[in-house]
Design an enzyme around this catalytic site. Structure first.
Site, PDB file in Angstrom:
ATOM      1  N   HIS A 129       0.833  -1.208   0.000  1.00  0.00           N
ATOM      2  CA  HIS A 129       0.000   0.000   0.000  1.00  0.00           C
ATOM      3  C   HIS A 129       0.870   1.261   0.000  1.00  0.00           C
ATOM      4  O   HIS A 129       0.662   2.168  -0.800  1.00  0.00           O
ATOM      5  CB  HIS A 129      -0.947   0.033   1.208  1.00  0.00           C
ATOM      6  CG  HIS A 129      -1.522   1.397   1.451  1.00  0.00           C
ATOM      7  ND1 HIS A 129      -2.601   1.891   0.737  1.00  0.00           N
ATOM      8  CD2 HIS A 129      -1.139   2.408   2.278  1.00  0.00           C
ATOM      9  CE1 HIS A 129      -2.852   3.135   1.135  1.00  0.00           C
ATOM     10  NE2 HIS A 129      -1.985   3.474   2.060  1.00  0.00           N
ATOM     11  N   HIS A 134       1.397   5.322  -2.521  1.00  0.00           N
ATOM     12  CA  HIS A 134       1.802   6.692  -2.185  1.00  0.00           C
ATOM     13  C   HIS A 134       3.025   7.200  -2.931  1.00  0.00           C
ATOM     14  O   HIS A 134       3.118   8.397  -3.210  1.00  0.00           O
ATOM     15  CB  HIS A 134       2.099   6.795  -0.686  1.00  0.00           C
ATOM     16  CG  HIS A 134       0.889   6.751   0.191  1.00  0.00           C
ATOM     17  ND1 HIS A 134       0.018   7.811   0.305  1.00  0.00           N
ATOM     18  CD2 HIS A 134       0.396   5.785   1.004  1.00  0.00           C
ATOM     19  CE1 HIS A 134      -0.956   7.503   1.157  1.00  0.00           C
ATOM     20  NE2 HIS A 134      -0.764   6.267   1.597  1.00  0.00           N
ATOM     21  N   GLU A 175      -5.704   9.692   0.554  1.00  0.00           N
ATOM     22  CA  GLU A 175      -6.070   8.273   0.537  1.00  0.00           C
ATOM     23  C   GLU A 175      -7.186   7.937  -0.458  1.00  0.00           C
ATOM     24  O   GLU A 175      -7.128   6.915  -1.120  1.00  0.00           O
ATOM     25  CB  GLU A 175      -6.480   7.797   1.940  1.00  0.00           C
ATOM     26  CG  GLU A 175      -5.347   7.798   2.963  1.00  0.00           C
ATOM     27  CD  GLU A 175      -4.234   6.763   2.694  1.00  0.00           C
ATOM     28  OE1 GLU A 175      -4.369   5.935   1.770  1.00  0.00           O
ATOM     29  OE2 GLU A 175      -3.217   6.830   3.409  1.00  0.00           O
ATOM     30  N   SER A 194      -4.183   1.275  -4.422  1.00  0.00           N
ATOM     31  CA  SER A 194      -3.658  -0.020  -3.973  1.00  0.00           C
ATOM     32  C   SER A 194      -4.755  -1.046  -3.723  1.00  0.00           C
ATOM     33  O   SER A 194      -4.469  -2.152  -3.285  1.00  0.00           O
ATOM     34  CB  SER A 194      -2.806   0.165  -2.709  1.00  0.00           C
ATOM     35  OG  SER A 194      -3.601   0.592  -1.626  1.00  0.00           O
TER      36      SER A 194
HETATM   37 FE    FE Z   1      -1.943   5.318   3.056  1.00  0.00          FE
END
Ligand code: FE
Ligand code: PHE
Length: 262
Positions: A129, A134, A175, A194
């Site tokens: 993730h 990110h 997010e 993700s």
């Molecule tokens: Fe995160």
């Protein structure tokens, strides 16, 4: 951590006061790398359809699908691109340490990988993730500046007792953010990028609400972490996001606090 949350999984015993650890890349097993490759492969097909172009360009250039990446090598490239770097952490870290890293252009990346039975879904951030979701956008200059400003805003929100409001902004942008690009609606939030289930859902499913970015509305909107989102907020581009969050939040927090008590 409060009661009801899962126990933290990483080894925090070696972490310094800033929660940084060594990545210890040699400790990953061949099974770890193989699981990472499978996660990467599935998700790289999905992002081609559903991710914003800024993300896709960086992902392509990273060439990080063969094995769990070495953070040091990626940091060297990031420093050259946007003056960011990665810092290895054992998992979730306290707010203050998190904000402080972001304010100094250091992105905390969890060192451990999920278990095979968590292939489709994991509640906590793991290296897949954090890295896949990110890291690519840290190469985008505007998004990179936004994230640093967010970190500084976090340190300030701590002093003003307003972290809960500011955390919603992270949630609905970093997010779970969507962007309306020339190519149509696309995802830029790491929780979407993700996730094999929520990425197509967020862009295509008729069920969730897709609202134009609205700072005060976001800061008034509670979220749940372990279910598909009922609403997403859509930006036009990263410049809009940066500009819309540039003002001093102190008076906004004062208004938000009054909403609840008044
Ligand atoms: Fe995160
Ligand atoms: N402008 C915000 C403040 O004064 C800081 C911030 C910037 C917060 C960007 C989030 C994102 O608190």
């Amino acid at each position: 951590m409060t009661a009801g949350e899962p126990a933290l999984r990483g080894d925090y015993s070696r972490a310094g006061p800033d929660y940084a650890v060594e990545q210890q890349w040699d400790r990953y097993t061949e099974a770890d790398h193989a699981l990472y490759r499978r996660l990467y492969q599935r998700q790289s097909h999905l992002v081609r359809r559903f991710a914003c172009t800024e993300y896709l360009q960086s992902l392509e250039r990273l060439q990080a699908g063969g094995a769990i990446p070495r953070f040091d090598a990626v940091s060297a490239r990031l420093r050259a691109a946007t003056r960011w770097e990665l810092v290895a952490v054992p998992g979730l870290i306290p707010n203050h340490a998190f904000f402080d890293h972001l304010a100094h252009r250091r992105f905390p990346v969890t060192v451990w990988l999920r278990r095979p039975e968590e292939f489709d879904y994991i509640v906590e951030p793991d290296v897949f993730h954090d890295f896949f979701g990110h890291v690519p956008l840290l190469f985008d200059p505007v998004f990179a500046d936004y994230l640093q400003a967010y970190g500084e805003g976090g340190l300030k929100a701590e002093r003003l007792n307003a972290i809960d409001y500011l955390a919603r902004l992270y949630w609905f942008t970093v997010e779970f953010g969507l962007v309306m690009s020339g190519a149509g609606l696309r995802a830029y939030g790491a929780g979407l990028l993700s996730s094999p289930l929520e990425l197509p859902y967020s862009v295509e499913d008729p069920a969730p609400a897709r609202l134009p970015f609205d700072l005060m509305r976001i800061m008034r909107t509670p979220y749940v972490i372990d279910r598909m989102q009922e609403r997403y907020f859509v930006i036009d581009n990263f410049d809009q996001l940066f500009d819309a969050t540039a003002a001093d939040f102190a008076p906004l927090y004062a208004r938000l606090t009054q909403d609840v008590s008044g």
